[in-house]
Design a protein around this motif. Structure first.
Motif, PDB file in Angstrom:
ATOM      1  N   LYS A  96       0.833  -1.201   0.000  1.00 30.43           N
ATOM      2  CA  LYS A  96       0.000   0.000   0.000  1.00 30.43           C
ATOM      3  C   LYS A  96       0.871   1.255   0.000  1.00 30.43           C
ATOM      4  O   LYS A  96       0.597   2.217  -0.728  1.00 30.43           O
ATOM      5  N   CYS A 100       1.205   4.419  -2.707  1.00 30.18           N
ATOM      6  CA  CYS A 100       1.093   5.833  -2.310  1.00 30.18           C
ATOM      7  C   CYS A 100       2.266   6.660  -2.823  1.00 30.18           C
ATOM      8  O   CYS A 100       2.106   7.844  -3.149  1.00 30.18           O
ATOM      9  N   ILE A 235       3.200  11.544   0.656  1.00 27.84           N
ATOM     10  CA  ILE A 235       2.874  10.127   0.842  1.00 27.84           C
ATOM     11  C   ILE A 235       1.803   9.995   1.912  1.00 27.84           C
ATOM     12  O   ILE A 235       0.845   9.229   1.767  1.00 27.84           O
ATOM     13  N   ALA A 238      -1.519  10.719   0.488  1.00 26.25           N
ATOM     14  CA  ALA A 238      -2.070   9.593  -0.269  1.00 26.25           C
ATOM     15  C   ALA A 238      -2.585   8.510   0.675  1.00 26.25           C
ATOM     16  O   ALA A 238      -3.649   7.910   0.425  1.00 26.25           O
ATOM     17  N   LEU A 239      -1.891   8.268   1.770  1.00 23.69           N
ATOM     18  CA  LEU A 239      -2.315   7.249   2.735  1.00 23.69           C
ATOM     19  C   LEU A 239      -3.655   7.601   3.370  1.00 23.69           C
ATOM     20  O   LEU A 239      -4.529   6.755   3.529  1.00 23.69           O
ATOM     21  N   GLN A 241      -5.809   9.732   2.183  1.00 25.98           N
ATOM     22  CA  GLN A 241      -6.765  10.091   1.130  1.00 25.98           C
ATOM     23  C   GLN A 241      -7.259  11.532   1.225  1.00 25.98           C
ATOM     24  O   GLN A 241      -8.350  11.879   0.769  1.00 25.98           O
TER      25      GLN A 241
END
Length: 495
Positions: A96, A100, A235, A238-239, A241
């Motif tokens: 995951k 990201c 990052i 992205a993790l 959201q």
């Protein structure tokens, strides 16, 4: 990531809904070695000296000499907890994070009042004292002083204007001074400080403490995955959201993480180096991830603090250096970096990997590799070489087949005992730079080591040669759903 986890407080709220994952106490505790000493028994794990174990995170609400504050420890000291906080299966965390890095979400600047600036203390204020403002613990009686172990250091390159966030060890040295240790050549903010020094300038720096897990995990990426100028907060965005929100600092030209519990504002000073244990003279710094208390450095840089801001009733977040928390923060980004490198070179062959607790998340990786044809024989060792390239501090790599659980050390050792011969399956690469905190990486340990931090990197190939795979099939048990029998057992226990 779960949408409601965007701060330390929301992370703690989630853990409160998970049985056995958060222990809160109102019993008075001293930050001077006592707090860490307690957590050693409760849930530190990692490479901490035994007895220790994996257990719940702890939240101490009654901190001696620091009324109105709390201290959280061990938030990430469990892969299961990290998985819950990042809304991802535990065995998929590395993958995951890799995704990201491929789709970053940059941070944004808020124009609203920031939670981290509800209370403001400026260094010009009468009685300003970092010792009184920050309930920073010492892990052991040998520590050089109170340490900030989970400070998100944020700075800007003097030439490019690009930002970076990194965790460094920070020791309180006086009422308005911190020491910061830069591992030579290993962290981007160190490079920024060196460049500022060349220009005869200070380097403005903010230190955000008590933030959400996505930021803490994301900040631990290293080159080549995140080269100089890559803001790891993207990052984290992205993790979770959604982008990380920044706020302008009050006394320096820099940004800080808006939802932090504490923010320290200051400037890294040029041409000044100090000894970490100058106040206590212990000869030590603090416990580090290999499980040993590292020597104090006489090459620490000096930060002159200009302000401390925080939330009302702030929560100091800390970790024990060798604990499972370090394994999560260092190991999972390392897994992502290795997976990215190998997947691009030989798609579909690396099924999974684990940077294990016994290596502190840095020294050891277990690669689960699938040979799909005879031409894949030997590629598993090429994958190991790529892993060394992806993460320079890696020392040992174990290669196992797809039928071996890389997260189960007993299963890995089973593969070593039944699919490995020392005379042909050990590949050594001597004289390679690794990590200075490994005490065996020293000329005193072996004459083959030319300098502190150089190691013999080693591959342990515990995979079956492709042409012999049919002779190494594990016992095939009946596949079934055991739940009906387990339900009966639960009824018996309930009587």
């Amino acid at each position: 990531m779960k949408k409601n986890v965007d701060s330390l407080r929301s992370a703690l709220d989630l853990l409160r809904t998970m049985p056995g994952q958060l222990l809160e106490t109102n019993t008075a505790v001293n930050t001077e070695a006592e707090l860490a000493g307690i957590y050693r028994y409760v849930g530190a794990g990692g490479t901490v000296s035994r007895p220790t174990k994996e257990g719940p995170a702890m939240l101490f609400h009654n901190i001696q000499n620091h009324p109105g504050t709390s201290v959280a420890i061990g938030l990430l000291a469990s892969r299961k907890r990290v998985a819950a906080l990042l809304d991802c299966p535990a065995q998929e965390l590395g993958k995951k994070l890799f995704r990201c890095t491929e789709h970053p979400v940059p941070p944004v600047l808020s124009q609203k009042p920031a939670p981290c600036q509800e209370i403001i203390h400026k260094s010009s204020d009468l009685g300003f004292d970092l010792h009184k403002l920050l309930p920073a613990p010492t892990n052991t009686p040998d520590d050089a002083g109170p340490y900030i172990t989970l400070g998100m250091c944020y700075a800007t390159h003097p030439d490019t204007g690009l930002h970076d966030v990194t965790i460094h060890r920070l020791c309180i040295q006086g009422e308005r001074e911190l020491s910061i240790f830069f591992t030579p050549g290993a962290r981007h903010i160190g490079a920024m400080a060196e460049r500022a020094e060349q220009l005869g300038q200070t380097l403005p720096i903010s230190i955000s403490i008590g933030v959400d897990p996505a930021i803490e995990i994301g900040s631990c990426f290293e080159p080549p995955t995140t080269p100089l100028g890559y803001d790891e907060l993207a990052i984290a965005g992205a993790l979770r959201q959604k982008p990380v929100t920044l706020t302008r600092c009050l006394t320096i030209n820099e940004f800080a993480i808006a939802n932090a519990e504490y923010v320290i504002e200051g400037e890294v000073q040029p041409n000044i180096r100090i000894r970490e244990d100058q106040r206590r003279g212990t000869g030590y710094a603090m416990p580090e991830f290999p499980g040993y208390t590292g020597p104090s450095s006489d090459q620490c840089w000096l930060i002159k603090v200009s302000a401390v801001t925080h939330r009302r009733n702030p929560i100091m977040q800390t970790c024990i250096g060798p604990s499972e928390e370090h394994v999560s923060m260092a190991g999972i980004p390392t897994e992502a970096s290795i997976f990215a490198m190998i997947e691009k070179a030989m798609p579909g062959r690396l099924k999974n990997l684990y940077c294990s607790s016994s290596g502190g998340g840095k020294f050891m990786a277990i690669l689960q590799f699938q040979k799909l044809s005879a031409s894949d024989e030997g590629r598993q060792r090429q994958a190991a070489l790529l892993a060394f390239s992806a993460f320079s501090e890696l020392k040992h790599i174990f290669l196992v087949d797809e039928d071996v659980d890389c997260f189960d050390i007993n299963d890995v050792l089973w593969a070593m005992n039944t699919r490995f011969q020392g005379d042909k399956d050990i590949i050594t690469i001597p004289g390679v730079r690794c990590h200075p905190l490994d005490p065996s990486n020293s000329p005193d340990f072996s004459p083959s080591i030319l300098d502190q931090g150089i190691a013999c990197k080693t591959i342990f190939d515990c995979t079956v040669p492709y042409h012999l795979k049919s002779r190494f099939i594990r016992s095939r048990f009946l596949e079934l759903d055991p739940s009906p029998w387990l339900r009966e057992e639960k009824k018996d226990h309930a009587k």
